[in-house]
Scaffold this active site. Structure first.
Site, PDB file in Angstrom:
ATOM      1  N   SER A  57       1.199  -1.461   0.450  1.00 48.06           N
ATOM      2  CA  SER A  57       0.154  -0.050  -0.029  1.00 48.06           C
ATOM      3  C   SER A  57       0.541   1.405   0.224  1.00 48.06           C
ATOM      4  O   SER A  57       0.303   2.249  -0.284  1.00 48.06           O
ATOM      5  CB  SER A  57      -0.785  -0.084   0.920  1.00 48.06           C
ATOM      6  OG  SER A  57      -1.875  -0.921   0.925  1.00 48.06           O
ATOM      7  N   LYS A  60       0.171   4.354  -2.771  1.00 49.76           N
ATOM      8  CA  LYS A  60      -1.262   4.543  -2.703  1.00 49.76           C
ATOM      9  C   LYS A  60      -0.485   6.141  -1.946  1.00 49.76           C
ATOM     10  O   LYS A  60      -1.228   7.262  -2.701  1.00 49.76           O
ATOM     11  CB  LYS A  60      -1.629   4.187  -1.416  1.00 49.76           C
ATOM     12  CG  LYS A  60      -2.928   3.078  -1.454  1.00 49.76           C
ATOM     13  CD  LYS A  60      -4.286   2.840  -0.756  1.00 49.76           C
ATOM     14  CE  LYS A  60      -4.617   1.765  -0.693  1.00 49.76           C
ATOM     15  NZ  LYS A  60      -3.864   0.208   0.029  1.00 49.76           N
ATOM     16  N   SER A 119      -6.920   3.738   3.692  1.00 46.98           N
ATOM     17  CA  SER A 119      -5.846   2.584   2.873  1.00 46.98           C
ATOM     18  C   SER A 119      -7.013   1.367   1.923  1.00 46.98           C
ATOM     19  O   SER A 119      -6.253  -0.540   1.467  1.00 46.98           O
ATOM     20  CB  SER A 119      -4.859   1.717   3.382  1.00 46.98           C
ATOM     21  OG  SER A 119      -3.279   1.281   2.781  1.00 46.98           O
ATOM     22  N   LYS A 222       2.532   6.742   5.185  1.00 48.03           N
ATOM     23  CA  LYS A 222       1.751   5.739   4.972  1.00 48.03           C
ATOM     24  C   LYS A 222       2.320   4.270   5.151  1.00 48.03           C
ATOM     25  O   LYS A 222       3.174   4.113   5.068  1.00 48.03           O
ATOM     26  CB  LYS A 222       1.758   5.619   3.486  1.00 48.03           C
ATOM     27  CG  LYS A 222       0.561   4.524   2.555  1.00 48.03           C
ATOM     28  CD  LYS A 222      -0.624   5.104   3.080  1.00 48.03           C
ATOM     29  CE  LYS A 222      -2.003   3.814   1.890  1.00 48.03           C
ATOM     30  NZ  LYS A 222      -1.556   3.132   3.509  1.00 48.03           N
TER      31      LYS A 222
END
Length: 382
Positions: A57, A60, A119, A222
């Site tokens: 992730s 992202k 997320s 993140k």
């Protein structure tokens, strides 16, 4: 931009090598890591920073970057409603989701919270389709942008980071991406990345970045996790530095648990703040010298830098830092503004620890034929 990034990269290598001789890097329980001082653009410590990893992730971050760019360019509006496609809704049901629904319009603002805080892989697909028309077209934009900002060892296959052999990155590239997002979109960064929880569709989900609760100076960024990638975290803290502030960015990949990625990230950030000082060398546009110009419409030229210049050094060594200016003499007109006219080496104990290009802060046109002829004679006699 490419030349600028290349000059930064060159200085990072020199500085990192100098630090390695004097200050051992911390032991971090991760597959790879990198600690970047975003204020000076210097790598302070790294382990396997160019190892190809599955970003999960962390992908992202690039998705958000492109959405922020579209908002800045007025191609999107935060309050704009998006009709959720079946493709976005059906994204892997066992993965992270914000739980958008095809029959329920959602705003860009809500999707960004869903992408960054929750997320949500469904949010990533919905945003990609809104920005580019399709997920496939958005992926093309992701890779084009990665190339533009200098992510030399990364490739994206989707906007969410679910496993794909064509989705890979490195700790070095991810640190560069994180720094660019914060620098290019500071207001959007401040709005979304420090948010601790978000509720959508009557479902409240917490931000998976534990450091937001553990350290008040951490304001992002993140998390990522898949079985192959392990637990990954890009984290960043902004702490006081003299009369200003200083930001460090930590990238840690392949840890064994959520708890370990948070623990090791905080260890790395604290190590960087405790062991280094970041000092401002010169202001953007400040003249570091006014050397003579030959065959020009003016006798001298101001030279310096096109940005504020910082350097990060081991604690207590800043007072011993000395500049050494090297010029491309003789400077002969015409000289374009921002053209390189020399270099500035920063010396510590007689050894260079950084080198930065010195630029012409103004342009100098050619003199008349008589002025050029006179200076040609003077140069011969010099």
């Amino acid at each position: 931009m490419k030349k600028f990034l290349a000059s930064i990269a060159a200085s990072l290598l020199t500085l990192s090598a100098a630090f390695a001789q004097t200050l051992p890097a911390p032991t971090i329980a991760a597959k790879s890591y990198l600690l970047l001082d975003a204020t000076s653009n210097q790598v302070l410590a790294a382990q396997e920073p160019d190892l190809r990893i599955e970003p999960a992730s962390l992908t992202k971050i690039m998705t958000a970057y492109l959405v922020f760019a579209a908002l800045k360019e007025k191609k999107l509006d935060l309050n704009q409603s998006v009709n959720v496609s079946t493709h976005a809704w059906k994204v892997d049901s066992s993965s992270s989701k914000m739980f958008i629904e095809p029959n329920k319009p959602v705003s860009i603002n809500e999707l960004l919270y869903g992408l960054i805080v929750q997320s949500g892989n469904d949010a990533a697909v919905a945003l990609s389709e809104t920005v580019a028309g399709s997920e496939e077209a958005f992926v093309v934009q992701m890779n084009r942008e990665a190339e533009r900002i200098g992510m030399k060892s990364s490739h994206f296959a989707n906007p969410h980071g679910l496993p794909s052999p064509e989705n890979y990155a490195t700790a070095r590239d991810l640190s560069l991406l994180a720094a660019r997002l914060i620098a290019d979109f500071p207001d959007y960064y401040k709005t979304y990345y420090s948010t601790k929880s978000f509720t959508y569709n009557k479902i409240t989900q917490p931000n998976r970045n534990r450091l937001l609760w553990l350290d008040p100076t951490v304001d992002g960024m993140k998390t990522g996790h898949t079985e192959a990638a392990g637990y990954c975290l890009v984290s960043t803290a902004n702490r006081p530095n003299g009369s200003g502030s200083r930001r460090l960015i930590s990238v840690i990949t392949g840890t064994a648990s959520d708890q370990i990625r948070a623990q090791e990230s905080l260890k790395l950030l604290n190590w960087g703040f405790l062991n280094f000082d970041t000092v401002k060398l010169y202001d953007k546009g400040q003249a570091v010298a006014t050397p003579e110009v030959w065959k020009g419409t003016q006798p001298q030229i101001k030279i310096g830098f096109d940005r504020d210049l910082y350097v990060t050094l081991p604690k207590g060594s800043a007072a011993k830092l000395k500049p050494a200016l090297e010029r491309k003499d003789p400077l002969v007109a015409p000289i374009a503004q921002n053209s390189k006219v020399g270099s500035m080496k920063m010396m510590l104990d007689g050894k260079p620890v950084a080198e930065f290009p010195v630029l012409a802060l103004e342009k100098v046109d050619q003199a008349s034929i008589f002025g050029r002829a006179w200076d040609s004679i003077r140069l011969l006699l010099k």
